[in-house]
Structure formats: C-alpha cells, structure tokens
Design a protein around this motif. Sequence first.
Motif, PDB file in Angstrom:
ATOM      1  N   LEU A 145      -9.330  -0.704   3.125  1.00 53.11           N
ATOM      2  CA  LEU A 145     -10.344  -1.041   4.129  1.00 53.11           C
ATOM      3  C   LEU A 145     -10.736  -2.508   4.024  1.00 53.11           C
ATOM      4  O   LEU A 145     -10.848  -3.202   5.040  1.00 53.11           O
ATOM      5  N   GLU A 146     -10.947  -2.977   2.797  1.00 56.34           N
ATOM      6  CA  GLU A 146     -11.312  -4.391   2.593  1.00 56.34           C
ATOM      7  C   GLU A 146     -10.195  -5.314   3.061  1.00 56.34           C
ATOM      8  O   GLU A 146     -10.452  -6.358   3.644  1.00 56.34           O
TER       9      GLU A 146
ATOM     10  N   LYS B  93     -10.305  -5.376   6.785  1.00 56.66           N
ATOM     11  CA  LYS B  93     -11.486  -6.128   7.196  1.00 56.66           C
ATOM     12  C   LYS B  93     -11.213  -7.627   7.117  1.00 56.66           C
ATOM     13  O   LYS B  93     -11.555  -8.377   8.037  1.00 56.66           O
ATOM     14  N   LYS B  94     -10.553  -8.071   6.054  1.00 61.55           N
ATOM     15  CA  LYS B  94     -10.204  -9.483   5.913  1.00 61.55           C
ATOM     16  C   LYS B  94      -9.272  -9.932   7.028  1.00 61.55           C
ATOM     17  O   LYS B  94      -9.439 -11.015   7.600  1.00 61.55           O
TER      18      LYS B  94
ATOM     19  N   LEU C  11     -14.327  -3.484  13.307  1.00 65.19           N
ATOM     20  CA  LEU C  11     -15.221  -3.844  12.200  1.00 65.19           C
ATOM     21  C   LEU C  11     -16.387  -2.856  12.098  1.00 65.19           C
ATOM     22  O   LEU C  11     -16.790  -2.469  10.995  1.00 65.19           O
TER      23      LEU C  11
ATOM     24  N   ILE D 289     -15.146   0.265  10.449  1.00 64.83           N
ATOM     25  CA  ILE D 289     -15.055   0.101   8.996  1.00 64.83           C
ATOM     26  C   ILE D 289     -16.426   0.337   8.375  1.00 64.83           C
ATOM     27  O   ILE D 289     -16.561   1.080   7.400  1.00 64.83           O
ATOM     28  N   GLU D 290     -17.447  -0.268   8.971  1.00 66.93           N
ATOM     29  CA  GLU D 290     -18.804  -0.111   8.452  1.00 66.93           C
ATOM     30  C   GLU D 290     -19.292   1.338   8.538  1.00 66.93           C
ATOM     31  O   GLU D 290     -20.025   1.807   7.679  1.00 66.93           O
TER      32      GLU D 290
ATOM     33  N   TYR E  68     -12.883   4.024  10.383  1.00 69.55           N
ATOM     34  CA  TYR E  68     -11.745   3.150  10.692  1.00 69.55           C
ATOM     35  C   TYR E  68     -10.443   3.872  10.393  1.00 69.55           C
ATOM     36  O   TYR E  68     -10.316   4.588   9.397  1.00 69.55           O
TER      37      TYR E  68
ATOM     38  N   TYR F 294      -6.657  -3.360  15.017  1.00 69.36           N
ATOM     39  CA  TYR F 294      -7.750  -2.836  15.833  1.00 69.36           C
ATOM     40  C   TYR F 294      -7.284  -1.687  16.732  1.00 69.36           C
ATOM     41  O   TYR F 294      -7.945  -1.346  17.720  1.00 69.36           O
TER      42      TYR F 294
END
Length: 119
Positions: free
Chosen positions: A6-7, A10-11, A72, A75-76, A80, A100
């Motif tokens: 996930l990180e 996100k990056k 995004l 993800i939060e 996701y 996405y």
Amino acid sequence: MHQDKLESFKKVLLAKKDAILEHNAQHQSNVEQMRNTKGDEADYATMSVENTLEGSIFQKHHQELEYIEVALEKIENGVYGVCEMCGEPIAHGRLKAKPYAKYCIVCREIVEKDLKDKV
C-alpha cells in the motif's frame, strides 16, 4: 493488501500527482509567457496549435488527478485494490500498470463494452 505494498502504491500515486501538477504549472507559465510575447501571424498560429494540444493534455491530466485522488482516498479508507464492480481484489500487475484502476480486468472489459454499446 500488505501495508508495504500500500505504501509503495501510495508513493507511486503521489509521484504521478506531483509530475502532473508540475507539468500543469509549466504549461501555465508557458501560456503566460506566450501572452506577453509580441510576434507575427505565424507565431500566433504556432501558439494556437500548441495551446490546443496543451489544453487537451491538461484535460486528460485533470481527469487523471481525479482518479489519483480517489485511489489515495481508498488507501486511507482501507479499500484500495478492490474492484468497484465485483468487489474482488484487482490483480497486482494491473495496479502496477495503472495504480488508480477502479476495476479488475474482467469488469473493465464489461465497462468498456457498455460504453461502446452506448455510442
């Protein structure tokens, strides 16, 4: 999906977002510069063509930014990588290609077919 993946996504999404925003800022700067430049008809024709092309790219970027923001948020919210249509996980390879993505590949084909049928 594991937190490290996930990180990583996100990056990637944030990097894409930054690149688009940078491109759009550069476009705005170029437009302002063109407006302040005196030139002949050929210069204006060139500027018009470039502006039309950039406008099209800007429109595509605007849509892509919306998709990135939604991804995004997902993800939060911990959703996701889940297909919006069938609720199944989206393949890792698909997310790598299009971080996405809203749909798994099967549902994406259904959506595309429905869009074609409406046209």
